[in-house]
Design a protein around this motif. Structure first.
Motif, PDB file in Angstrom:
ATOM      1  N   ALA A  28       0.835  -1.206   0.000  1.00 42.56           N
ATOM      2  CA  ALA A  28       0.000   0.000   0.000  1.00 42.56           C
ATOM      3  C   ALA A  28       0.871   1.257   0.000  1.00 42.56           C
ATOM      4  N   SER A  29       1.972   1.244   0.764  1.00 39.97           N
ATOM      5  CA  SER A  29       2.901   2.378   0.753  1.00 39.97           C
ATOM      6  C   SER A  29       3.478   2.583  -0.636  1.00 39.97           C
ATOM      7  N   TYR A  30       3.795   1.501  -1.302  1.00 38.01           N
ATOM      8  CA  TYR A  30       4.346   1.566  -2.655  1.00 38.01           C
ATOM      9  C   TYR A  30       3.331   2.183  -3.617  1.00 38.01           C
ATOM     10  N   VAL A  31       2.047   1.765  -3.511  1.00 35.73           N
ATOM     11  CA  VAL A  31       1.007   2.285  -4.403  1.00 35.73           C
ATOM     12  C   VAL A  31       0.848   3.796  -4.226  1.00 35.73           C
ATOM     13  N   LEU A  32       0.825   4.260  -2.983  1.00 36.53           N
ATOM     14  CA  LEU A  32       0.700   5.694  -2.734  1.00 36.53           C
ATOM     15  C   LEU A  32       1.948   6.443  -3.199  1.00 36.53           C
ATOM     16  N   PHE A  33       3.124   5.832  -3.018  1.00 38.53           N
ATOM     17  CA  PHE A  33       4.363   6.431  -3.502  1.00 38.53           C
ATOM     18  C   PHE A  33       4.290   6.650  -5.011  1.00 38.53           C
ATOM     19  N   VAL A  34       3.794   5.654  -5.736  1.00 37.18           N
ATOM     20  CA  VAL A  34       3.656   5.753  -7.188  1.00 37.18           C
ATOM     21  C   VAL A  34       2.610   6.811  -7.554  1.00 37.18           C
ATOM     22  N   PHE A  35       1.514   6.888  -6.775  1.00 37.61           N
ATOM     23  CA  PHE A  35       0.482   7.894  -7.026  1.00 37.61           C
ATOM     24  C   PHE A  35       1.054   9.303  -6.904  1.00 37.61           C
ATOM     25  N   VAL A  36       1.843   9.542  -5.870  1.00 36.15           N
ATOM     26  CA  VAL A  36       2.465  10.856  -5.705  1.00 36.15           C
ATOM     27  C   VAL A  36       3.449  11.119  -6.842  1.00 36.15           C
ATOM     28  N   LEU A  37       4.244  10.104  -7.188  1.00 36.19           N
ATOM     29  CA  LEU A  37       5.261  10.263  -8.234  1.00 36.19           C
ATOM     30  C   LEU A  37       4.639  10.559  -9.591  1.00 36.19           C
ATOM     31  N   TRP A  38       3.506   9.908  -9.910  1.00 38.15           N
ATOM     32  CA  TRP A  38       2.916  10.005 -11.247  1.00 38.15           C
ATOM     33  C   TRP A  38       1.787  11.025 -11.352  1.00 38.15           C
ATOM     34  N   VAL A  39       1.172  11.423 -10.218  1.00 38.60           N
ATOM     35  CA  VAL A  39       0.005  12.313 -10.290  1.00 38.60           C
ATOM     36  C   VAL A  39       0.253  13.638  -9.554  1.00 38.60           C
ATOM     37  N   LEU A  40       0.403  13.584  -8.238  1.00 39.32           N
ATOM     38  CA  LEU A  40       0.484  14.820  -7.460  1.00 39.32           C
ATOM     39  C   LEU A  40       1.736  15.630  -7.782  1.00 39.32           C
ATOM     40  N   ALA A  41       2.894  14.965  -7.815  1.00 37.23           N
ATOM     41  CA  ALA A  41       4.137  15.692  -8.077  1.00 37.23           C
ATOM     42  C   ALA A  41       4.140  16.354  -9.457  1.00 37.23           C
ATOM     43  N   PRO A  42       3.746  15.663 -10.534  1.00 37.90           N
ATOM     44  CA  PRO A  42       3.698  16.356 -11.833  1.00 37.90           C
ATOM     45  C   PRO A  42       2.739  17.542 -11.856  1.00 37.90           C
ATOM     46  N   LEU A  43       1.567  17.410 -11.215  1.00 37.69           N
ATOM     47  CA  LEU A  43       0.626  18.527 -11.162  1.00 37.69           C
ATOM     48  C   LEU A  43       1.231  19.717 -10.427  1.00 37.69           C
ATOM     49  N   ALA A  44       1.906  19.441  -9.311  1.00 33.87           N
ATOM     50  CA  ALA A  44       2.546  20.521  -8.560  1.00 33.87           C
ATOM     51  C   ALA A  44       3.651  21.178  -9.364  1.00 33.87           C
ATOM     52  N   VAL A  45       4.407  20.380 -10.094  1.00 37.04           N
ATOM     53  CA  VAL A  45       5.499  20.916 -10.916  1.00 37.04           C
ATOM     54  C   VAL A  45       4.942  21.824 -12.008  1.00 37.04           C
ATOM     55  N   ILE A 132      16.812  19.516 -10.738  1.00 42.16           N
ATOM     56  CA  ILE A 132      15.868  18.522 -11.246  1.00 42.16           C
ATOM     57  C   ILE A 132      14.819  18.316 -10.167  1.00 42.16           C
ATOM     58  N   PRO A 133      13.593  17.899 -10.527  1.00 42.01           N
ATOM     59  CA  PRO A 133      12.561  17.680  -9.510  1.00 42.01           C
ATOM     60  C   PRO A 133      13.021  16.748  -8.396  1.00 42.01           C
ATOM     61  N   SER A 134      12.712  17.132  -7.176  1.00 39.73           N
ATOM     62  CA  SER A 134      13.211  16.402  -6.010  1.00 39.73           C
ATOM     63  C   SER A 134      12.686  14.976  -5.941  1.00 39.73           C
ATOM     64  N   GLN A 135      11.503  14.728  -6.511  1.00 38.81           N
ATOM     65  CA  GLN A 135      10.983  13.368  -6.487  1.00 38.81           C
ATOM     66  C   GLN A 135      11.929  12.413  -7.207  1.00 38.81           C
ATOM     67  N   GLY A 136      12.615  12.921  -8.222  1.00 37.03           N
ATOM     68  CA  GLY A 136      13.614  12.107  -8.899  1.00 37.03           C
ATOM     69  C   GLY A 136      14.819  11.843  -8.016  1.00 37.03           C
ATOM     70  N   LEU A 139      13.829   9.178  -5.572  1.00 37.87           N
ATOM     71  CA  LEU A 139      13.863   7.861  -6.207  1.00 37.87           C
ATOM     72  C   LEU A 139      15.301   7.362  -6.342  1.00 37.87           C
ATOM     73  N   GLY A 140      16.216   8.246  -6.755  1.00 41.12           N
ATOM     74  CA  GLY A 140      17.604   7.847  -6.919  1.00 41.12           C
ATOM     75  C   GLY A 140      18.261   7.441  -5.617  1.00 41.12           C
ATOM     76  N   TRP A 165      17.299   9.896 -11.497  1.00 41.55           N
ATOM     77  CA  TRP A 165      17.115  11.317 -11.253  1.00 41.55           C
ATOM     78  C   TRP A 165      16.535  12.044 -12.466  1.00 41.55           C
ATOM     79  N   LEU A 166      16.910  11.629 -13.660  1.00 46.02           N
ATOM     80  CA  LEU A 166      16.563  12.395 -14.856  1.00 46.02           C
ATOM     81  C   LEU A 166      15.349  11.878 -15.611  1.00 46.02           C
ATOM     82  N   LEU A 167      15.036  10.588 -15.474  1.00 47.71           N
ATOM     83  CA  LEU A 167      13.910   9.998 -16.206  1.00 47.71           C
ATOM     84  C   LEU A 167      12.816   9.596 -15.229  1.00 47.71           C
ATOM     85  N   ASN A 168      11.900  10.511 -14.967  1.00 43.66           N
ATOM     86  CA  ASN A 168      10.789  10.250 -14.067  1.00 43.66           C
ATOM     87  C   ASN A 168       9.677  11.254 -14.370  1.00 43.66           C
TER      88      ASN A 168
END
Length: 308
Positions: A28-45, A132-136, A139-140, A165-168
Protein backbone atom coordinates in the motif's frame (compact mmCIF):
# COMPACT_ATOMS: atom_id res chain seq x y z
CA UNK A 1 -4.31 26.22 10.02
CA UNK A 2 -5.74 24.33 13.01
CA UNK A 3 -8.31 22.67 10.71
CA UNK A 4 -5.52 21.56 8.38
CA UNK A 5 -3.54 20.10 11.29
CA UNK A 6 -6.65 18.23 12.45
CA UNK A 7 -7.02 16.82 8.92
CA UNK A 8 -3.40 15.69 8.93
CA UNK A 9 -3.92 13.87 12.23
CA UNK A 10 -7.05 12.14 10.90
CA UNK A 11 -5.16 10.97 7.80
CA UNK A 12 -2.27 9.74 9.93
CA UNK A 13 -4.63 7.79 12.18
CA UNK A 14 -6.33 6.29 9.10
CA UNK A 15 -2.94 5.21 7.77
CA UNK A 16 -2.00 3.52 11.05
CA UNK A 17 -5.37 1.73 11.11
CA UNK A 18 -4.85 0.51 7.54
CA UNK A 19 -1.35 -0.69 8.40
CA UNK A 20 -2.78 -2.81 11.23
CA UNK A 21 -5.52 -4.30 9.03
CA UNK A 22 -3.76 -4.86 5.71
CA UNK A 23 -1.81 -8.03 5.08
CA UNK A 24 0.84 -6.18 3.09
CA UNK A 25 1.03 -2.51 4.15
CA UNK A 26 4.37 -2.16 2.34
CA UNK A 27 2.52 -2.72 -0.94
CA UNK A 28 0.00 0.00 0.00
CA UNK A 29 2.90 2.38 0.75
CA UNK A 30 4.35 1.57 -2.66
CA UNK A 31 1.01 2.29 -4.40
CA UNK A 32 0.70 5.69 -2.73
CA UNK A 33 4.36 6.43 -3.50
CA UNK A 34 3.66 5.75 -7.19
CA UNK A 35 0.48 7.89 -7.03
CA UNK A 36 2.47 10.86 -5.70
CA UNK A 37 5.26 10.26 -8.23
CA UNK A 38 2.92 10.01 -11.25
CA UNK A 39 0.01 12.31 -10.29
CA UNK A 40 0.48 14.82 -7.46
CA UNK A 41 4.14 15.69 -8.08
CA UNK A 42 3.70 16.36 -11.83
CA UNK A 43 0.63 18.53 -11.16
CA UNK A 44 2.55 20.52 -8.56
CA UNK A 45 5.50 20.92 -10.92
CA UNK A 46 3.31 22.19 -13.75
CA UNK A 47 1.62 24.65 -11.36
CA UNK A 48 4.90 25.98 -10.02
CA UNK A 49 6.70 26.22 -13.36
CA UNK A 50 3.68 27.91 -14.99
CA UNK A 51 2.70 30.50 -12.40
CA UNK A 52 5.95 31.65 -10.79
CA UNK A 53 7.19 34.99 -12.09
CA UNK A 54 10.85 34.71 -13.09
CA UNK A 55 12.61 37.89 -12.02
CA UNK A 56 16.41 38.37 -11.98
CA UNK A 57 16.49 38.54 -8.18
CA UNK A 58 14.44 35.34 -7.94
CA UNK A 59 16.79 33.53 -10.34
CA UNK A 60 19.72 34.64 -8.19
CA UNK A 61 17.94 33.32 -5.10
CA UNK A 62 17.34 30.00 -6.89
CA UNK A 63 21.05 29.76 -7.64
CA UNK A 64 21.80 30.09 -3.92
CA UNK A 65 19.15 27.44 -3.15
CA UNK A 66 20.67 25.00 -5.65
CA UNK A 67 24.16 25.43 -4.21
CA UNK A 68 22.90 25.04 -0.64
CA UNK A 69 20.82 21.96 -1.52
CA UNK A 70 23.72 20.16 -3.22
CA UNK A 71 26.05 21.05 -0.36
CA UNK A 72 23.54 19.59 2.10
CA UNK A 73 23.08 16.47 -0.04
CA UNK A 74 26.83 15.85 -0.23
CA UNK A 75 27.19 16.35 3.52
CA UNK A 76 24.28 13.94 4.01
CA UNK A 77 25.93 11.26 1.89
CA UNK A 78 29.18 11.72 3.81
CA UNK A 79 27.36 11.64 7.15
CA UNK A 80 25.53 8.47 6.11
CA UNK A 81 28.81 6.78 5.25
CA UNK A 82 30.53 7.89 8.47
CA UNK A 83 27.62 7.63 10.90
CA UNK A 84 25.69 4.63 9.59
CA UNK A 85 26.47 1.24 11.11
CA UNK A 86 24.86 -0.51 8.13
CA UNK A 87 23.57 0.30 4.67
CA UNK A 88 20.04 0.43 6.14
CA UNK A 89 21.14 3.17 8.55
CA UNK A 90 23.39 4.98 6.07
CA UNK A 91 20.50 5.41 3.64
CA UNK A 92 18.22 6.86 6.32
CA UNK A 93 20.89 9.25 7.64
CA UNK A 94 21.80 10.48 4.16
CA UNK A 95 18.19 10.94 3.09
CA UNK A 96 17.11 12.59 6.35
CA UNK A 97 19.96 15.10 6.19
CA UNK A 98 19.44 16.02 2.56
CA UNK A 99 15.66 16.07 2.25
CA UNK A 100 13.55 18.39 4.38
CA UNK A 101 9.80 18.09 4.70
CA UNK A 102 9.19 20.65 1.95
CA UNK A 103 6.25 18.86 0.29
CA UNK A 104 4.04 16.96 2.76
CA UNK A 105 4.50 19.61 5.46
CA UNK A 106 6.07 22.46 3.50
CA UNK A 107 3.38 22.83 0.80
CA UNK A 108 0.45 23.20 3.20
CA UNK A 109 2.48 25.42 5.56
CA UNK A 110 3.57 27.64 2.68
CA UNK A 111 -0.03 27.81 1.48
CA UNK A 112 -1.32 28.70 4.94
CA UNK A 113 1.40 31.25 5.73
CA UNK A 114 2.07 32.84 2.32
CA UNK A 115 -1.04 31.90 0.28
CA UNK A 116 -1.07 30.81 -3.38
CA UNK A 117 2.08 32.77 -4.34
CA UNK A 118 3.90 31.12 -1.43
CA UNK A 119 2.84 27.69 -2.71
CA UNK A 120 4.15 28.48 -6.20
CA UNK A 121 7.53 29.41 -4.74
CA UNK A 122 7.42 26.37 -2.46
CA UNK A 123 6.84 24.08 -5.44
CA UNK A 124 9.71 25.67 -7.34
CA UNK A 125 11.94 25.42 -4.25
CA UNK A 126 11.08 21.75 -3.72
CA UNK A 127 11.35 20.71 -7.33
CA UNK A 128 14.15 23.07 -8.40
CA UNK A 129 16.48 22.91 -5.39
CA UNK A 130 18.63 20.26 -7.14
CA UNK A 131 17.95 21.65 -10.64
CA UNK A 132 15.87 18.52 -11.25
CA UNK A 133 12.56 17.68 -9.51
CA UNK A 134 13.21 16.40 -6.01
CA UNK A 135 10.98 13.37 -6.49
CA UNK A 136 13.61 12.11 -8.90
CA UNK A 137 16.35 12.66 -6.29
CA UNK A 138 14.20 10.76 -3.78
CA UNK A 139 13.86 7.86 -6.21
CA UNK A 140 17.60 7.85 -6.92
CA UNK A 141 18.63 7.89 -3.24
CA UNK A 142 16.10 5.20 -2.37
CA UNK A 143 17.28 2.88 -5.13
CA UNK A 144 20.94 3.52 -4.31
CA UNK A 145 20.55 2.37 -0.69
CA UNK A 146 17.74 -0.15 -1.30
CA UNK A 147 17.74 -3.27 0.86
CA UNK A 148 17.02 -6.86 -0.16
CA UNK A 149 13.26 -6.55 0.45
CA UNK A 150 12.88 -3.31 -1.51
CA UNK A 151 9.83 -3.05 -3.78
CA UNK A 152 11.96 -1.12 -6.27
CA UNK A 153 15.06 -2.49 -7.95
CA UNK A 154 18.40 -1.42 -6.48
CA UNK A 155 20.59 1.08 -8.38
CA UNK A 156 24.04 0.83 -6.80
CA UNK A 157 25.95 2.50 -9.64
CA UNK A 158 26.10 6.24 -10.29
CA UNK A 159 24.87 5.78 -13.88
CA UNK A 160 21.68 4.12 -12.61
CA UNK A 161 21.22 6.81 -9.97
CA UNK A 162 21.54 9.54 -12.59
CA UNK A 163 19.02 7.73 -14.78
CA UNK A 164 16.56 7.60 -11.86
CA UNK A 165 17.12 11.32 -11.25
CA UNK A 166 16.56 12.40 -14.86
CA UNK A 167 13.91 10.00 -16.21
CA UNK A 168 10.79 10.25 -14.07
CA UNK A 169 7.30 11.84 -14.33
CA UNK A 170 8.00 15.11 -12.44
CA UNK A 171 11.04 15.85 -14.61
CA UNK A 172 9.05 15.16 -17.78
CA UNK A 173 6.18 17.35 -16.53
CA UNK A 174 8.61 20.13 -15.70
CA UNK A 175 10.20 19.98 -19.14
CA UNK A 176 6.74 20.12 -20.72
CA UNK A 177 5.75 23.14 -18.64
CA UNK A 178 8.96 24.97 -19.53
CA UNK A 179 8.52 24.20 -23.23
CA UNK A 180 4.95 25.52 -23.18
CA UNK A 181 6.13 28.67 -21.47
CA UNK A 182 8.93 29.20 -23.99
CA UNK A 183 6.45 28.72 -26.85
CA UNK A 184 4.19 31.39 -25.37
CA UNK A 185 1.36 29.02 -24.46
CA UNK A 186 -0.26 30.45 -21.32
CA UNK A 187 -2.09 27.83 -19.23
CA UNK A 188 -2.12 29.92 -16.06
CA UNK A 189 -5.91 30.12 -15.91
CA UNK A 190 -6.10 26.32 -16.06
CA UNK A 191 -3.59 25.55 -13.33
CA UNK A 192 -4.15 28.43 -10.88
CA UNK A 193 -7.32 26.92 -9.31
CA UNK A 194 -5.66 23.50 -9.08
CA UNK A 195 -2.44 24.53 -7.34
CA UNK A 196 -3.67 25.25 -3.79
CA UNK A 197 -5.80 22.08 -3.87
CA UNK A 198 -2.78 20.00 -4.87
CA UNK A 199 -0.74 21.70 -2.17
CA UNK A 200 -3.20 20.68 0.53
CA UNK A 201 -3.60 17.18 -0.95
CA UNK A 202 0.13 16.69 -0.54
CA UNK A 203 -0.39 17.13 3.19
CA UNK A 204 -3.37 14.78 3.50
CA UNK A 205 -1.96 12.04 1.26
CA UNK A 206 1.43 12.45 2.87
CA UNK A 207 0.13 11.91 6.39
CA UNK A 208 -1.80 8.87 5.16
CA UNK A 209 1.47 7.54 3.73
CA UNK A 210 3.26 8.21 7.00
CA UNK A 211 0.60 6.32 8.95
CA UNK A 212 1.01 3.36 6.62
CA UNK A 213 4.81 3.45 6.75
CA UNK A 214 5.63 4.34 10.38
CA UNK A 215 7.15 1.47 12.33
CA UNK A 216 4.70 0.13 14.93
CA UNK A 217 7.38 -1.82 16.74
CA UNK A 218 8.08 -0.78 20.35
CA UNK A 219 10.70 1.93 20.76
CA UNK A 220 14.10 0.30 21.17
CA UNK A 221 16.87 2.82 20.70
CA UNK A 222 20.35 2.86 22.17
CA UNK A 223 22.64 5.81 22.80
CA UNK A 224 24.06 5.43 19.31
CA UNK A 225 20.62 6.03 17.79
CA UNK A 226 20.10 9.09 19.96
CA UNK A 227 23.36 10.83 19.12
CA UNK A 228 22.96 9.98 15.43
CA UNK A 229 19.50 11.52 15.59
CA UNK A 230 20.82 14.66 17.28
CA UNK A 231 23.53 15.16 14.65
CA UNK A 232 21.15 14.46 11.76
CA UNK A 233 18.46 16.85 13.02
CA UNK A 234 21.06 19.59 13.58
CA UNK A 235 22.39 19.12 10.05
CA UNK A 236 18.90 18.98 8.52
CA UNK A 237 17.41 22.10 10.08
CA UNK A 238 20.60 24.09 10.52
CA UNK A 239 22.99 23.44 7.66
CA UNK A 240 20.93 24.34 4.59
CA UNK A 241 19.49 27.64 5.92
CA UNK A 242 22.94 28.60 7.20
CA UNK A 243 24.61 27.87 3.84
CA UNK A 244 21.75 29.66 2.06
CA UNK A 245 22.13 32.78 4.21
CA UNK A 246 25.91 32.83 3.81
CA UNK A 247 25.68 32.48 0.03
CA UNK A 248 23.00 35.17 -0.12
CA UNK A 249 25.16 37.50 1.97
CA UNK A 250 28.23 36.87 -0.21
CA UNK A 251 26.24 37.41 -3.41
CA UNK A 252 24.16 40.30 -2.10
CA UNK A 253 20.94 38.43 -2.83
CA UNK A 254 17.64 38.69 -0.95
CA UNK A 255 16.18 35.29 -0.08
CA UNK A 256 12.33 35.10 0.01
CA UNK A 257 10.90 34.18 3.40
CA UNK A 258 9.25 31.04 2.05
CA UNK A 259 12.67 29.75 0.93
CA UNK A 260 14.11 30.17 4.42
CA UNK A 261 11.06 28.46 5.91
CA UNK A 262 11.49 25.47 3.60
CA UNK A 263 15.27 25.30 4.04
CA UNK A 264 14.74 24.82 7.78
CA UNK A 265 12.03 22.17 7.42
CA UNK A 266 12.44 19.13 9.68
CA UNK A 267 13.35 15.62 8.56
CA UNK A 268 10.99 14.67 5.75
CA UNK A 269 8.06 12.42 6.64
CA UNK A 270 8.97 10.71 3.39
CA UNK A 271 12.00 9.31 5.22
CA UNK A 272 9.62 6.75 6.74
CA UNK A 273 7.90 6.13 3.41
CA UNK A 274 11.23 5.66 1.64
CA UNK A 275 12.40 3.38 4.45
CA UNK A 276 9.27 1.24 4.03
CA UNK A 277 9.34 1.12 0.22
CA UNK A 278 13.11 0.62 -0.15
CA UNK A 279 13.72 -1.57 2.92
CA UNK A 280 15.78 0.80 5.08
CA UNK A 281 15.86 1.30 8.87
CA UNK A 282 12.23 2.17 9.68
CA UNK A 283 12.82 2.52 13.41
CA UNK A 284 15.56 5.11 12.96
CA UNK A 285 13.46 6.95 10.37
CA UNK A 286 10.56 7.13 12.85
CA UNK A 287 12.84 8.50 15.58
CA UNK A 288 14.27 11.20 13.31
CA UNK A 289 10.83 12.40 12.22
CA UNK A 290 9.37 12.27 15.73
CA UNK A 291 12.16 14.38 17.19
CA UNK A 292 12.37 17.04 14.47
CA UNK A 293 8.77 17.63 13.37
CA UNK A 294 6.90 18.94 16.47
CA UNK A 295 9.36 21.77 17.04
CA UNK A 296 8.93 23.18 13.52
CA UNK A 297 5.11 22.91 13.53
CA UNK A 298 5.00 24.59 16.94
CA UNK A 299 7.34 27.32 15.74
CA UNK A 300 5.26 28.08 12.64
CA UNK A 301 2.05 28.05 14.68
CA UNK A 302 3.50 30.51 17.19
CA UNK A 303 4.75 32.65 14.31
CA UNK A 304 1.24 32.75 12.85
CA UNK A 305 -0.36 33.56 16.19
CA UNK A 306 2.14 36.35 16.82
CA UNK A 307 1.66 37.75 13.30
CA UNK A 308 -2.12 37.66 13.74
Amino acid sequence: MLIAIAGWLVCFAAGVALQRRLRNPQRASYVLFVFVLWVLAPLAVVYGYTTVALRPELVAAFACVVAAAWATLLVGLLWGRLGGRSQHEAGVLAYATAMGNTAILGYPLATLVFGGPGLALAVVFTEFQFLIPSQGVILGLGRHFAGPDSLWSRAPGMRQVLRSWLLNPPVIAGVGAVVLRLLGADITTLVEPVGPVVGMLFGFVGFLQVGLAVSLEPLRHDRGDLWRTAVTVALRSGLMPLVLLVLAWLAGVRIPGVFLLLAAMPVAFYTMVVAAVFDLDRGLARLLVAVSTPAVIAGVLLWQLAAG
